[in-house]
Design a protein around this motif. Sequence first.
Motif, PDB file in Angstrom:
ATOM      1  N   THR A   1      18.849  -1.176  -9.869  1.00 34.76           N
ATOM      2  CA  THR A   1      19.251  -2.371 -10.719  1.00 34.76           C
ATOM      3  C   THR A   1      19.687  -3.661 -10.054  1.00 34.76           C
TER       4      THR A   1
ATOM      5  N   THR B   1      20.743  -8.125 -10.007  1.00 37.56           N
ATOM      6  CA  THR B   1      20.674  -9.397 -10.534  1.00 37.56           C
ATOM      7  C   THR B   1      20.937 -10.789  -9.482  1.00 37.56           C
ATOM      8  N   THR B   2      20.479 -11.675  -9.958  1.00 36.59           N
ATOM      9  CA  THR B   2      20.277 -12.907  -8.722  1.00 36.59           C
ATOM     10  C   THR B   2      21.279 -14.012  -9.542  1.00 36.59           C
TER      11      THR B   2
ATOM     12  N   LYS C   1      16.317 -17.771  -9.417  1.00 37.59           N
ATOM     13  CA  LYS C   1      14.975 -17.216  -9.637  1.00 37.59           C
ATOM     14  C   LYS C   1      14.652 -16.647  -8.444  1.00 37.59           C
TER      15      LYS C   1
ATOM     16  N   CYS D   1       6.461 -10.239 -10.212  1.00 33.48           N
ATOM     17  CA  CYS D   1       7.840  -9.359 -10.103  1.00 33.48           C
ATOM     18  C   CYS D   1       8.863 -10.463 -10.040  1.00 33.48           C
TER      19      CYS D   1
ATOM     20  N   LEU E   1      12.548 -12.184 -11.051  1.00 31.98           N
ATOM     21  CA  LEU E   1      13.711 -11.837 -11.827  1.00 31.98           C
ATOM     22  C   LEU E   1      14.291 -13.224 -11.723  1.00 31.98           C
ATOM     23  N   ASP E   2      14.907 -13.602 -13.011  1.00 35.13           N
ATOM     24  CA  ASP E   2      15.510 -14.955 -13.192  1.00 35.13           C
ATOM     25  C   ASP E   2      17.020 -14.677 -13.423  1.00 35.13           C
TER      26      ASP E   2
ATOM     27  N   GLU F   1      18.942 -12.422 -16.193  1.00 35.53           N
ATOM     28  CA  GLU F   1      18.218 -11.029 -16.348  1.00 35.53           C
ATOM     29  C   GLU F   1      18.927  -9.877 -15.404  1.00 35.53           C
ATOM     30  N   GLU F   2      18.487  -8.765 -15.878  1.00 33.35           N
ATOM     31  CA  GLU F   2      18.801  -7.545 -14.889  1.00 33.35           C
ATOM     32  C   GLU F   2      17.510  -6.827 -14.799  1.00 33.35           C
ATOM     33  N   TYR F   3      17.143  -6.575 -13.421  1.00 33.46           N
ATOM     34  CA  TYR F   3      16.270  -5.747 -13.193  1.00 33.46           C
ATOM     35  C   TYR F   3      16.544  -4.415 -13.217  1.00 33.46           C
TER      36      TYR F   3
END
Length: 348
Positions: free
Chosen positions: A165, A167-168, A171, A329, A331-332, A335-337
């Motif tokens: 998982t 998060t950021t 972006k 790929c 991640l914004d 959002e959660e990867y």
Amino acid sequence: MKVVKERFGETNGETVYSYELQNDQGFKVNCISLGCIITSISTPDKNGNLENVVLGFDSVEEYLEHSPYFGSIVGRVAGRINNGKFELDGEPYSLPQNEKTNHLHGGPNAFDKRVWDAEIIEKENEIGVKFSLLSNDGENGYPGNVTVNATYLVNNQNELTITYTATTDKKTLINLTNHTYFNLSGNVKKDILSHKLKLKSDEYLELNELFIPTGEKVSVDKKPFDFVNKKELKEAILSNDDQIKKVGQGIDHPFILNENHNEEIVLEDETSGRKLIIETDEESVVVYTSNMLEGDFQIRGVQAKKYLGICLETQGLPDSINQPNFEPCILDVGEEYNTTTKYKFTTN
């Protein structure tokens, strides 16, 4: 089932700990907080003999000096980024080029070289370790402060499940995988040329001279890349196909998966009887037959050489940020990867 924590070594003043995850059948996964590296997996052969089925070392120093990503989590972005360059919302980014002109596996001193925080997990039906890391804004050129977790869980069915998982706060790019080299013969008795592989995949990605995808998805039909029906790896590795030759006489290619969570990747060694079934929610698996595994070092007493292991790296497509036909790929914020891969060890 039990988890045993021990001191493994030290790097840059940080203590590296090992975690042994053992189920009630004696199946064991050993991992360390340096790079979340899986140092060994002990699983029975057809006669019940427990042996290690991955390539690894017994010291921090060997991992730092010799390891070609043995057993580690690689990121922020697995695989290669062409020229180490990409754009996000029109803003250009430059990443360190650590393989010719490519940016590879997140760059130098990336996730595989970091010491992660670790939390032991002990439940009724599974045990494991949750590794955590903060990757700071600007690290190896990537934007955003990214919080990453990699959780390893073992159960009594001889299954290892890895969940990632992230998060950021800005972006960014994220595409994680585990880079374990498997050898089901047990304690590296032989190379992997006679291992048999089956993939639920009808297409692979063509690579250019620098191992970057050209953007072309090629049918595996009647080619050495056809593993729809189980076959020995050497049938592909020893072929005269230009793509096989291009990557050092072997495979280092992404295969697009037709299915998910349905025995889409199966590796077998008939001599030992061991079988590895991999299921994932990822789009592809990069198959790497250790074509470039050479050097003046030993792997637990075995001289490093080609074809000692096979990597089955479940991940998004490489260089996707620069490929208009691939899902990037990205991640914004907000959002959660979240992605999971399961490895089931069994015997025929």
